[in-house]
Scaffold this motif. Sequence first.
Motif, mmCIF file in Angstrom:
data_model
loop_
_atom_site.group_PDB
_atom_site.id
_atom_site.type_symbol
_atom_site.label_atom_id
_atom_site.label_comp_id
_atom_site.label_asym_id
_atom_site.label_seq_id
_atom_site.Cartn_x
_atom_site.Cartn_y
_atom_site.Cartn_z
ATOM 1 N N SER A 1 38.652 30.097 57.538
ATOM 2 C CA SER A 1 39.079 30.527 58.874
ATOM 3 C C SER A 1 37.899 30.897 59.774
ATOM 4 O O SER A 1 38.087 31.116 60.969
ATOM 5 C CB SER A 1 40.045 31.719 58.761
ATOM 6 O OG SER A 1 39.411 32.794 58.097
ATOM 7 N N SER A 2 36.691 30.952 59.222
ATOM 8 C CA SER A 2 35.516 31.245 60.062
ATOM 9 C C SER A 2 34.252 30.793 59.333
ATOM 10 O O SER A 2 34.297 30.383 58.164
ATOM 11 C CB SER A 2 35.430 32.750 60.375
ATOM 12 O OG SER A 2 35.387 33.506 59.183
ATOM 13 N N ILE B 1 30.952 29.587 57.549
ATOM 14 C CA ILE B 1 30.514 28.459 56.724
ATOM 15 C C ILE B 1 31.704 27.615 56.253
ATOM 16 O O ILE B 1 31.652 26.382 56.258
ATOM 17 C CB ILE B 1 29.701 29.010 55.518
ATOM 18 C CG1 ILE B 1 28.369 29.596 56.011
ATOM 19 C CG2 ILE B 1 29.467 27.929 54.478
ATOM 20 C CD1 ILE B 1 27.645 30.482 54.999
ATOM 21 N N ARG C 1 43.232 34.101 54.988
ATOM 22 C CA ARG C 1 44.404 34.912 55.360
ATOM 23 C C ARG C 1 44.839 34.686 56.802
ATOM 24 O O ARG C 1 46.014 34.687 57.109
ATOM 25 C CB ARG C 1 44.093 36.402 55.141
ATOM 26 C CG ARG C 1 43.989 36.788 53.686
ATOM 27 C CD ARG C 1 43.346 38.136 53.536
ATOM 28 N NE ARG C 1 42.047 38.159 54.188
ATOM 29 C CZ ARG C 1 41.254 39.202 54.278
ATOM 30 N NH1 ARG C 1 41.636 40.347 53.783
ATOM 31 N NH2 ARG C 1 40.084 39.123 54.878
ATOM 32 N N ARG C 2 43.889 34.494 57.736
ATOM 33 C CA ARG C 2 44.258 34.430 59.161
ATOM 34 C C ARG C 2 44.831 33.053 59.508
ATOM 35 O O ARG C 2 44.101 32.101 59.772
ATOM 36 C CB ARG C 2 43.027 34.741 60.021
ATOM 37 C CG ARG C 2 42.634 36.212 59.983
ATOM 38 C CD ARG C 2 41.310 36.456 60.627
ATOM 39 N NE ARG C 2 40.226 35.846 59.885
ATOM 40 C CZ ARG C 2 38.953 35.869 60.247
ATOM 41 N NH1 ARG C 2 38.606 36.446 61.361
ATOM 42 N NH2 ARG C 2 38.026 35.302 59.506
ATOM 43 N N ASP D 1 46.195 35.470 50.449
ATOM 44 C CA ASP D 1 45.136 36.369 49.987
ATOM 45 C C ASP D 1 44.553 35.854 48.669
ATOM 46 O O ASP D 1 45.232 35.866 47.635
ATOM 47 C CB ASP D 1 45.745 37.771 49.799
ATOM 48 C CG ASP D 1 44.714 38.786 49.344
ATOM 49 O OD1 ASP D 1 43.548 38.418 49.119
ATOM 50 O OD2 ASP D 1 45.101 39.968 49.197
ATOM 51 N N LEU D 2 43.300 35.455 48.698
ATOM 52 C CA LEU D 2 42.661 34.913 47.493
ATOM 53 C C LEU D 2 42.276 36.003 46.491
ATOM 54 O O LEU D 2 41.807 35.692 45.395
ATOM 55 C CB LEU D 2 41.438 34.067 47.871
ATOM 56 C CG LEU D 2 41.848 32.677 48.356
ATOM 57 C CD1 LEU D 2 40.800 32.091 49.285
ATOM 58 C CD2 LEU D 2 42.084 31.740 47.177
ATOM 59 N N ASN E 1 34.403 29.347 48.663
ATOM 60 C CA ASN E 1 33.536 29.923 49.692
ATOM 61 C C ASN E 1 34.018 31.286 50.184
ATOM 62 O O ASN E 1 33.232 32.060 50.726
ATOM 63 C CB ASN E 1 33.468 28.918 50.861
ATOM 64 C CG ASN E 1 32.901 29.519 52.118
ATOM 65 O OD1 ASN E 1 31.693 29.642 52.267
ATOM 66 N ND2 ASN E 1 33.776 29.908 53.050
ATOM 67 N N TYR F 1 28.755 43.643 46.150
ATOM 68 C CA TYR F 1 28.717 42.257 46.643
ATOM 69 C C TYR F 1 27.849 41.416 45.714
ATOM 70 O O TYR F 1 28.251 40.335 45.268
ATOM 71 C CB TYR F 1 28.167 42.261 48.074
ATOM 72 C CG TYR F 1 28.007 40.895 48.704
ATOM 73 C CD1 TYR F 1 29.107 40.205 49.198
ATOM 74 C CD2 TYR F 1 26.752 40.310 48.825
ATOM 75 C CE1 TYR F 1 28.959 38.956 49.785
ATOM 76 C CE2 TYR F 1 26.592 39.069 49.414
ATOM 77 C CZ TYR F 1 27.695 38.397 49.892
ATOM 78 O OH TYR F 1 27.540 37.161 50.474
ATOM 79 N N LYS G 1 28.700 38.181 43.160
ATOM 80 C CA LYS G 1 28.013 36.882 43.268
ATOM 81 C C LYS G 1 27.257 36.563 41.978
ATOM 82 O O LYS G 1 27.155 35.404 41.588
ATOM 83 C CB LYS G 1 27.063 36.879 44.474
ATOM 84 C CG LYS G 1 27.778 37.034 45.828
ATOM 85 C CD LYS G 1 28.725 35.885 46.105
ATOM 86 C CE LYS G 1 29.233 35.875 47.545
ATOM 87 N NZ LYS G 1 30.117 34.741 47.818
ATOM 88 N N PHE H 1 22.793 33.832 57.356
ATOM 89 C CA PHE H 1 23.357 32.835 58.267
ATOM 90 C C PHE H 1 24.159 33.511 59.370
ATOM 91 O O PHE H 1 24.749 34.577 59.142
ATOM 92 C CB PHE H 1 24.224 31.827 57.485
ATOM 93 C CG PHE H 1 23.366 30.793 56.812
ATOM 94 C CD1 PHE H 1 23.072 29.605 57.447
ATOM 95 C CD2 PHE H 1 22.789 31.058 55.582
ATOM 96 C CE1 PHE H 1 22.226 28.681 56.862
ATOM 97 C CE2 PHE H 1 21.943 30.139 54.985
ATOM 98 C CZ PHE H 1 21.651 28.942 55.625
ATOM 99 N N THR I 1 27.064 34.154 61.042
ATOM 100 C CA THR I 1 28.529 34.066 60.985
ATOM 101 C C THR I 1 29.093 35.465 61.265
ATOM 102 O O THR I 1 28.346 36.437 61.355
ATOM 103 C CB THR I 1 29.030 33.627 59.581
ATOM 104 O OG1 THR I 1 28.787 34.702 58.668
ATOM 105 C CG2 THR I 1 28.348 32.369 59.086
ATOM 106 N N LYS J 1 31.513 42.474 59.803
ATOM 107 C CA LYS J 1 32.525 43.058 58.922
ATOM 108 C C LYS J 1 31.937 44.093 57.972
ATOM 109 O O LYS J 1 32.645 44.629 57.120
ATOM 110 C CB LYS J 1 33.193 41.956 58.088
ATOM 111 C CG LYS J 1 33.914 40.887 58.908
ATOM 112 C CD LYS J 1 34.394 39.759 57.998
ATOM 113 C CE LYS J 1 35.026 38.632 58.774
ATOM 114 N NZ LYS J 1 35.253 37.441 57.933
#
Length: 294
Positions: free
Chosen positions: A26-27, A29, A49-50, A74-75, A101, A166, A170, A199, A201, A206
């Motif tokens: 939805s945004s 990458i 989700r969006r 929702d993933l 992603n 985070y 990863k 990057f 974005t 957020k």
Amino acid sequence: MSDTDRIDWRNREHWKGGVVVVTGASSGIGRETALAFARQGCLVLVAARREDRLRELVERCREWSPDSSHLAGDLGRRDFAEQLIEVAVRRYGRLDVLVNNAATPCHESIYEIDVDTAERVMRVNFFSCLWTTFAAMPHMLRLGGGHVVNVSSFASRLVPPYETLYAASKCAMNGFTEGLWNDLAGSGIHASLVLPGPFETEIWGKLQRPSRYAGRRHPPSLVVDCIFECIEKRLHERVVPRRDPMLTLARWVRLLAPGLARKGAARMDPFDPEALEAARARALSSLPGGPESS
Ligand SMILES: NC(=O)c1ccc[n+]([C@@H]2O[C@H](COP(=O)([O-])OP(=O)(O)OC[C@H]3O[C@@H](n4cnc5c(N)ncnc54)[C@H](OP(=O)(O)O)[C@@H]3O)[C@@H](O)[C@H]2O)c1
């Protein structure tokens, strides 16, 4: 294209008709990635989700690939991640490429993160990739091959301050992908790991607390190029941008002088000693034996 025809993924000019799932589209990458696959004539199923954003994206994708579609959800939920793969196969008869992603940032002091938030970061950033991959594997085996591209982060190589959760999510993704290189050998399924640096974005907007990073942010199209290259050349792992001097330096310092790397990372965003004092005071007042328990 029948549901078992082979596509020559070594040349993007021949990707027409391939079925591609992109999560977190939805945004940023993910969105650019979906558009790029659609431009190659791939059937793209996008998820996030969006839903309004996904609808708008699918409209764009349909300019090149009229049967592209979306699934909103929702993933961080296993049932949705598995459903996404089932829907791809039900709608298009096959699944060739899975781009994991989707991610949520987590840029916060370890004292301020509660365990539910920590678990949620792991579910969205790591478990979603595991769930979709497990669901996709039988379909790719049936097809005789496929590509799983996992979008990780350079923050998993040199962990910046406040990025513990985070980076952990990863790092789990990195280990999972590296394991797939061994375990999927001979299956025709190829797994690639993409490690982006900074990057431009909306992820930066957020963050729970503002990032002190003030360096260059690259255009997401570079990550798309990298994903395409991973598929065409069956690459295992790639940092992007590939020859960024700061990332190269950071990798070498981390390898050869980890103590120096740690100090350098800590200087990026010095830890606030008041946060430690506040956490200590909370611990003293809440744990058994503390003032409130007497
Ligand atoms: N930008 C960078 O500097 C950078 C650096 C290193 C790595 N990366 C990685 O690159 C990938 C793409 O990030 P980006 O920079 O493009 O950020 P972004 O624009 O914020 O995109 C994140 C995507 O993930 C989706 N998402 C988040 N939580 C979700 C959930 N619970 N369920 C479903 N979808 C969810 C978001 O959609 P919804 O909110 O609509 O659900 C959005 O589409 C991420 O894996 C990120 O970790 C980015």
